[in-house]
Design an enzyme around this catalytic site. Structure first.
Site, PDB file in Angstrom:
ATOM      1  N   PHE A 106      48.916  15.124  50.211  1.00 21.10           N
ATOM      2  CA  PHE A 106      50.271  15.479  49.856  1.00 21.10           C
ATOM      3  C   PHE A 106      51.233  14.299  49.933  1.00 21.10           C
ATOM      4  CE2 PHE A 106      48.454  19.411  51.661  1.00 21.10           C
ATOM      5  CZ  PHE A 106      48.384  20.101  50.487  1.00 21.10           C
ATOM      6  N   ARG A 143      56.723  11.399  51.924  1.00 22.99           N
ATOM      7  CA  ARG A 143      56.281  11.014  50.588  1.00 22.99           C
ATOM      8  C   ARG A 143      56.772   9.611  50.237  1.00 22.99           C
ATOM      9  NH1 ARG A 143      58.756  15.101  46.662  1.00 22.99           N
ATOM     10  NH2 ARG A 143      60.470  14.880  48.103  1.00 22.99           N
ATOM     11  N   ASN A 182      43.666  23.701  54.627  1.00 28.10           N
ATOM     12  CA  ASN A 182      43.250  23.373  53.267  1.00 28.10           C
ATOM     13  C   ASN A 182      42.791  24.599  52.487  1.00 28.10           C
ATOM     14  OD1 ASN A 182      43.744  20.692  53.954  1.00 28.10           O
ATOM     15  ND2 ASN A 182      41.654  20.393  54.663  1.00 28.10           N
ATOM     16  N   ILE A 183      42.990  24.542  51.182  1.00 30.42           N
ATOM     17  CA  ILE A 183      42.548  25.633  50.312  1.00 30.42           C
ATOM     18  C   ILE A 183      41.527  25.125  49.306  1.00 30.42           C
ATOM     19  CG2 ILE A 183      44.677  26.954  50.587  1.00 30.42           C
ATOM     20  CD1 ILE A 183      45.627  25.883  47.899  1.00 30.42           C
ATOM     21  N   CYS A 224      51.958  45.478  47.987  1.00 28.27           N
ATOM     22  CA  CYS A 224      51.118  46.667  48.235  1.00 28.27           C
ATOM     23  C   CYS A 224      49.871  46.344  49.035  1.00 28.27           C
ATOM     24  CB  CYS A 224      50.735  47.334  46.917  1.00 28.27           C
ATOM     25  SG  CYS A 224      49.553  46.377  45.911  1.00 28.27           S
ATOM     26  N   CYS A 243      49.897  41.206  40.427  1.00 26.16           N
ATOM     27  CA  CYS A 243      49.333  42.484  40.820  1.00 26.16           C
ATOM     28  C   CYS A 243      49.970  43.553  39.929  1.00 26.16           C
ATOM     29  CB  CYS A 243      49.642  42.744  42.294  1.00 26.16           C
ATOM     30  SG  CYS A 243      49.040  44.325  42.922  1.00 26.16           S
TER      31      CYS A 243
END
Length: 284
Positions: free
Chosen positions: A50, A79, A151-152, A181, A202
């Protein structure tokens, strides 16, 4: 005077150096290790971070702790102009860089998150590195209590980490949940939307992402904590804790050296070789 650590942990814990931590793990007295990982664990795999700053890895050794943590006093999103994934988000005028992972801001405007998700979506291009396999090795040796990751990118799963050992605090591409929901979806259900950089919808609302919680300070006083990072940072700067240790330098190099101290280098390399072989077989 009786040592309070001996009463609390059943042993005198003295970890002043990296070899001390390795000896403590090898002694058999350390039975539960908590790992916390930030973006720096994945940069050696080729995933841009990042910022122009590499993030470390914290491993909490419980009774021992290891951290793959962050630089500069826990300011995660420093940054340099023109660098980092956040520059792709400048057009959204985020109030602050971390807002892309803030659930309240996500409710206000989910598009920045899905723009970032498109850039990070697991494509098979990136592979786990030594740091990921080190954590898997801890699991194989029945030492890992839990791994928390910001992390993804899914590299922990690719390294073979069982789902029940992972807390993917910023979410995972494997599943999605509606923010309103709470209906659950499989990752494949929203894959096309993410790849297009569109907001996944959704029936009534949007999908949910969870914020990362600060966990490192939960470790009780006296629990050894080991930080893998370029330099001491955050709570490890002038730490008053007796058993805080910093492994400074490149994360791949320092993790490999730590495995050597543990006598696990061959196990680690064999694990990586086996995983890569399975990956290559599946590509055919």
């Amino acid at each position: 005077m009786r040592n309070p650590l001996k009463r609390l942990f059943g042993t005198d814990v003295q970890c002043k150096t990296i070899p001390d931590v390795a000896d403590y793990i090898r002694s058999g007295k350390c039975q539960k290790i908590v790992v916390m990982a930030g973006a720096g664990i994945s940069t050696p795999s080729g995933i841009p971070d990042f910022s122009n700053i590499s993030y470390p890895v914290l491993v909490q050794l419980s009774i021992c702790s290891i951290t793959l943590h962050n630089d500069n006093n826990n300011k995660l999103f420093h940054r340099t102009p023109g660098t980092g994934l956040y520059d792709n988000l400048q057009k959204y005028n985020l109030p602050y860089p971390e807002a892309v992972f803030d659930i309240d801001y996500f409710s206000h405007d989910p598009q920045p998150f899905f723009t970032l998700a498109k850039a990070l979506y697991p494509s098979g291009e990136y592979r786990p590195n030594i740091a990921h396999y080190f954590v898997k090795l801890l699991h194989n040796k029945d030492l890992l209590f839990r791994m928390y990751t910001q992390n993804i990118d899914g590299l922990e799963r690719l390294a073979g980490m069982p789902e029940d050992m992972l807390v993917e605090a910023h979410g995972t591409f494997a599943t999605a949940t509606c923010q309103t929901c709470y209906k659950s979806y499989k990752g494949e259900d929203i894959k096309d939307s993410i790849i297009r950089g569109e907001v996944a919808k959704c029936e009534r609302s949007l999908c949910k992402v969870q914020p990362f919680a600060g966990i490192a300070e939960v470790a009780l006083p006296g629990v050894p904590r080991l930080l893998f990072n370029k330099q001491a940072s955050g709570p490890f700067l002038n730490s008053p804790r007796a058993n805080d240790v910093v492994a400074e330098g490149d994360i791949v190099d320092t993790v490999l050296k730590f495995c050597e101290l543990l006598g696990w280098k061959e196990d680690l390399l064999n694990l990586m070789e086996s995983s890569d072989a399975k990956y290559n077989e599946n590509k055919l």
